[in-house]
Design a protein around this motif. Structure first.
Motif, PDB file in Angstrom:
ATOM      1  N   GLU A   4       0.825  -1.209   0.000  1.00  0.00           N
ATOM      2  CA  GLU A   4       0.000   0.000   0.000  1.00  0.00           C
ATOM      3  C   GLU A   4       0.860   1.260   0.000  1.00  0.00           C
ATOM      4  OE1 GLU A   4      -3.034   2.397   3.026  1.00  0.00           O
ATOM      5  OE2 GLU A   4      -2.583   0.277   3.387  1.00  0.00           O
ATOM      6  N   LEU A   5       1.866   1.280   0.881  1.00  0.00           N
ATOM      7  CA  LEU A   5       2.736   2.458   0.970  1.00  0.00           C
ATOM      8  C   LEU A   5       3.571   2.620  -0.292  1.00  0.00           C
ATOM      9  CD1 LEU A   5       3.917   2.274   4.699  1.00  0.00           C
ATOM     10  CD2 LEU A   5       2.265   3.864   3.690  1.00  0.00           C
ATOM     11  N   SER A   6       4.030   1.512  -0.865  1.00  0.00           N
ATOM     12  CA  SER A   6       4.814   1.582  -2.094  1.00  0.00           C
ATOM     13  C   SER A   6       3.991   2.201  -3.224  1.00  0.00           C
ATOM     14  CB  SER A   6       5.295   0.182  -2.489  1.00  0.00           C
ATOM     15  OG  SER A   6       6.014   0.228  -3.705  1.00  0.00           O
ATOM     16  N   THR A   7       2.748   1.786  -3.343  1.00  0.00           N
ATOM     17  CA  THR A   7       1.873   2.349  -4.377  1.00  0.00           C
ATOM     18  C   THR A   7       1.634   3.836  -4.140  1.00  0.00           C
ATOM     19  OG1 THR A   7       0.766   0.228  -4.684  1.00  0.00           O
ATOM     20  CG2 THR A   7      -0.408   2.185  -5.440  1.00  0.00           C
ATOM     21  N   LYS A   8       1.357   4.193  -2.884  1.00  0.00           N
ATOM     22  CA  LYS A   8       1.168   5.604  -2.540  1.00  0.00           C
ATOM     23  C   LYS A   8       2.418   6.423  -2.834  1.00  0.00           C
ATOM     24  CE  LYS A   8      -2.291   5.777   1.177  1.00  0.00           C
ATOM     25  NZ  LYS A   8      -2.473   6.147   2.615  1.00  0.00           N
ATOM     26  N   ALA A   9       3.593   5.831  -2.546  1.00  0.00           N
ATOM     27  CA  ALA A   9       4.857   6.538  -2.743  1.00  0.00           C
ATOM     28  C   ALA A   9       5.050   6.920  -4.201  1.00  0.00           C
ATOM     29  CB  ALA A   9       6.018   5.675  -2.255  1.00  0.00           C
ATOM     30  N   VAL A  10       4.806   5.971  -5.090  1.00  0.00           N
ATOM     31  CA  VAL A  10       4.969   6.239  -6.525  1.00  0.00           C
ATOM     32  C   VAL A  10       3.991   7.313  -6.967  1.00  0.00           C
ATOM     33  CG1 VAL A  10       4.803   5.249  -8.830  1.00  0.00           C
ATOM     34  CG2 VAL A  10       5.856   3.935  -6.980  1.00  0.00           C
ATOM     35  N   GLU A  11       2.750   7.221  -6.501  1.00  0.00           N
ATOM     36  CA  GLU A  11       1.750   8.218  -6.886  1.00  0.00           C
ATOM     37  C   GLU A  11       2.126   9.600  -6.363  1.00  0.00           C
ATOM     38  OE1 GLU A  11      -1.841   6.621  -5.277  1.00  0.00           O
ATOM     39  OE2 GLU A  11      -2.131   5.174  -6.914  1.00  0.00           O
ATOM     40  N   ARG A  12       2.593   9.657  -5.111  1.00  0.00           N
ATOM     41  CA  ARG A  12       2.941  10.946  -4.520  1.00  0.00           C
ATOM     42  C   ARG A  12       4.124  11.588  -5.244  1.00  0.00           C
ATOM     43  NH1 ARG A  12       2.004  13.981  -0.190  1.00  0.00           N
ATOM     44  NH2 ARG A  12       3.691  15.288   0.607  1.00  0.00           N
ATOM     45  N   SER A  13       5.089  10.777  -5.655  1.00  0.00           N
ATOM     46  CA  SER A  13       6.300  11.320  -6.292  1.00  0.00           C
ATOM     47  C   SER A  13       5.983  12.041  -7.597  1.00  0.00           C
ATOM     48  CB  SER A  13       7.307  10.197  -6.550  1.00  0.00           C
ATOM     49  OG  SER A  13       6.845   9.324  -7.571  1.00  0.00           O
ATOM     50  N   ARG A  14       4.856  11.687  -8.222  1.00  0.00           N
ATOM     51  CA  ARG A  14       4.512  12.319  -9.497  1.00  0.00           C
ATOM     52  C   ARG A  14       4.177  13.794  -9.346  1.00  0.00           C
ATOM     53  NH1 ARG A  14       0.861   7.152 -10.840  1.00  0.00           N
ATOM     54  NH2 ARG A  14       2.484   5.768 -11.686  1.00  0.00           N
ATOM     55  N   ALA A  15       3.901  14.205  -8.104  1.00  0.00           N
ATOM     56  CA  ALA A  15       3.626  15.622  -7.857  1.00  0.00           C
ATOM     57  C   ALA A  15       4.903  16.457  -7.864  1.00  0.00           C
ATOM     58  CB  ALA A  15       2.907  15.788  -6.519  1.00  0.00           C
ATOM     59  N   PHE A  16       6.050  15.779  -7.807  1.00  0.00           N
ATOM     60  CA  PHE A  16       7.338  16.476  -7.784  1.00  0.00           C
ATOM     61  C   PHE A  16       8.071  16.206  -9.089  1.00  0.00           C
ATOM     62  CE2 PHE A  16       6.368  15.370  -3.350  1.00  0.00           C
ATOM     63  CZ  PHE A  16       6.421  16.624  -2.752  1.00  0.00           C
ATOM     64  N   SER A  17       8.344  17.236  -9.833  1.00  0.00           N
ATOM     65  CA  SER A  17       9.133  17.071 -11.057  1.00  0.00           C
ATOM     66  C   SER A  17      10.020  18.293 -11.211  1.00  0.00           C
ATOM     67  CB  SER A  17       8.233  16.907 -12.284  1.00  0.00           C
ATOM     68  OG  SER A  17       7.602  18.138 -12.611  1.00  0.00           O
ATOM     69  N   TRP A  18      11.163  18.116 -11.846  1.00  0.00           N
ATOM     70  CA  TRP A  18      12.055  19.254 -12.059  1.00  0.00           C
ATOM     71  C   TRP A  18      11.439  20.246 -13.039  1.00  0.00           C
ATOM     72  CZ3 TRP A  18      15.101  20.116  -8.412  1.00  0.00           C
ATOM     73  CH2 TRP A  18      15.807  19.098  -7.749  1.00  0.00           C
ATOM     74  N   GLU A  19      10.573  19.767 -13.927  1.00  0.00           N
ATOM     75  CA  GLU A  19       9.902  20.680 -14.847  1.00  0.00           C
ATOM     76  C   GLU A  19       9.005  21.651 -14.076  1.00  0.00           C
ATOM     77  OE1 GLU A  19      11.564  17.463 -17.042  1.00  0.00           O
ATOM     78  OE2 GLU A  19      10.192  17.409 -15.324  1.00  0.00           O
ATOM     79  N   ALA A  20       8.275  21.117 -13.078  1.00  0.00           N
ATOM     80  CA  ALA A  20       7.423  21.979 -12.262  1.00  0.00           C
ATOM     81  C   ALA A  20       8.262  22.951 -11.435  1.00  0.00           C
ATOM     82  CB  ALA A  20       6.542  21.129 -11.347  1.00  0.00           C
ATOM     83  N   THR A  21       9.388  22.471 -10.923  1.00  0.00           N
ATOM     84  CA  THR A  21      10.281  23.340 -10.159  1.00  0.00           C
ATOM     85  C   THR A  21      10.777  24.491 -11.023  1.00  0.00           C
ATOM     86  OG1 THR A  21      11.020  21.445  -8.839  1.00  0.00           O
ATOM     87  CG2 THR A  21      12.392  23.426  -8.772  1.00  0.00           C
ATOM     88  N   ALA A  22      11.212  24.176 -12.249  1.00  0.00           N
ATOM     89  CA  ALA A  22      11.718  25.214 -13.153  1.00  0.00           C
ATOM     90  C   ALA A  22      10.624  26.211 -13.518  1.00  0.00           C
ATOM     91  CB  ALA A  22      12.293  24.561 -14.410  1.00  0.00           C
ATOM     92  N   GLU A  23       9.413  25.723 -13.691  1.00  0.00           N
ATOM     93  CA  GLU A  23       8.297  26.621 -14.017  1.00  0.00           C
ATOM     94  C   GLU A  23       8.068  27.627 -12.892  1.00  0.00           C
ATOM     95  OE1 GLU A  23       3.522  26.413 -15.217  1.00  0.00           O
ATOM     96  OE2 GLU A  23       4.675  24.582 -14.858  1.00  0.00           O
TER      97      GLU A  23
END
Length: 437
Positions: free
Chosen positions: A385-404
């Motif tokens: 359960e936590l592994s699945t949540k972890a992958v989903e949560r990580s998608r909110a963080f991207s270097w493209e969003a940071t640069a924007e």
């Protein structure tokens, strides 16, 4: 202001004095900041904002100019001996570094740089001078702060010097915009350094989702020589008291004492190199593992490239981040993006990075850490359960969003009249007398 009048950022002078973005993270002073500087520079360039990264030359073999990719250039500046200087020695080289930057800019067309973005307080001191000289905005990212580190200092770690506190306060006063990794860091800037809340922007760091992603765990374990049925607890980072890798070893020993059968399959991976005070006074983790009776279960792995690091994270059951403080915690997000379950200290930016996709531990009691590890290792359903949540949560963080978000901060800095020089009497009046040298 009409859209035609909105300032456009075309080229940034990015400054990282004490550590090169080209250095291997995980040893010396190279860590998450190196990754941040390089990855944001690449994404900014792909958005049309060219970036020159100024960093101190540390070997004779380094080329003066290294083009990383179109729009991203690393400029190695000579300031002091190439080798043999610790980070603590670098304040004495800031004048030489600043002079090197000035010489480089002098050969460029007028108005070559639109903005200076500095990382860490040493760079902020240099960027403050450059911004005043070139009459352009100064944007600063602290990454870590002396007053915060001193509040959360680990046993065996040294206090950050008063000179750093003074230097940080000066940079906060001089900067046109301050970039914080999390809301908590923004609050620390305001509460501990009297930063103007209107000038503090929260921009979360990102993760390379093409590099760090879930995969075949058995294949990953075969690649890094870990048995397929192992319970792999992994630490990734610089070996220093602040990062507290000793907590993982002590907690793992508790697990084995509770369940001796675990010895048959437990593997503790420590991936990183000595840094900070641990360079001169090693943490002796190997001796600690012997004293705790689990030396045969601990594998020490030197810092490695991102591809191999991602493989280790895909191989891990749990990635432990027991730091005494983190402004964000890139390792946690990289691990989550790889499908590992993260157990981290409930401090600094780690709650923001981990969220409800991992477990947060209050403090560094090895018993509590062992409890957290045990709850995951003994419950495959919870781990999944936590592994699945972890992958989903990580998608909110991207270097493209940071640069924007950084690009928006740059535009805001360009659209706002520059703050008065810190040398002005009015500016100095705004700094508490305790921090004016």
């Amino acid at each position: 202001m009409t859209s035609e009048q909105t300032p456009v950022c075309r080229r940034v002078a990015m400054v990282s004095v004490h550590t090169s973005p080209l250095a291997q993270p995980g040893t010396g002073d190279a860590g998450g900041m190196n990754v941040y500087v390089l990855e944001t520079a690449k994404r900014l360039a792909r958005r049309g904002i060219a970036v020159d990264i100024f960093t101190r030359r540390t070997t004779a073999s380094e080329e003066p100019i290294v083009e990383v990719e179109p729009g991203v250039v690393v400029r190695h500046v000579s300031a002091g001996p190439y080798e043999g200087l610790d980070k603590e020695d670098l304040p004495g080289q800031l004048c030489a570094f600043s002079a090197g930057m000035m010489r480089i800019e002098a050969h460029a067309p007028e108005g070559h740089y639109d903005l200076v973005h500095t990382h860490y307080w040493l760079s902020g001191q240099v960027g403050w001078l450059a911004a005043d000289r070139w009459d352009i905005p100064l944007v600063h990212t602290m990454h870590t702060m002396a007053r915060v580190k001193n509040l959360h200092r680990a046993d065996g770690d040294t206090l950050e010097p008063r000179g750093r506190e003074i230097g940080e306060a000066q940079v906060v006063e001089a900067a046109d915009r301050l970039v914080a990794n999390t809301v908590d860091e923004a609050r620390e800037l305001i509460d501990l350094y009297d930063a103007d809340p209107e000038l503090v922007d929260v921009v979360s760091p990102g993760v390379d989702l093409e590099m760090f992603h879930p995969g075949d765990r058995s294949a990953a374990r075969a690649e890094v020589d870990i048995p397929d049925d192992a319970a792999l607890l992994l630490f990734v980072g610089r070996i220093q008291p602040l990062k507290a890798p000793d907590v993982l070893i002590r907690a793992a020993a508790h697990l084995v004492r509770r369940d001796p059968s675990l010895r048959e399959r437990l593997v503790v991976g420590i991936l990183g190199g000595a840094s900070g005070v641990a360079v001169k006074s090693p943490m002796a983790l190997d001796r600690l593992a012997e004293d705790e009776g689990i030396a045969d279960l601990v594998r020490f792995v030197p810092p490695t490239d991102h591809e191999t690091l991602a493989t280790w994270m895909r191989a891990a059951d749990i990635v432990a981040v027991p730091s005494h403080n983190e402004s964000f915690g890139l390792v946690a997000v990289e691990a989550q993006a790889s499908g590992a379950v993260v157990v981290a200290t409930d401090v600094g930016g780690l709650p923001t990075a981990v969220g409800d996709a991992g477990l947060l531990v209050d403090g560094h009691d090895p018993h509590l850490w062992a409890n957290a590890f045990e709850s995951i290792l003994d419950d495959p359903a919870l781990h999944a359960e936590l592994s699945t949540k972890a992958v989903e949560r990580s998608r909110a963080f991207s270097w493209e969003a940071t640069a924007e978000r950084l690009a928006a901060v740059y535009e805001a800095a360009l659209a706002t009249p520059r703050r008065a020089s810190i040398n002005d009497a009015d500016a100095l009046a705004g700094i508490p007398s305790a921090v004016i040298p």
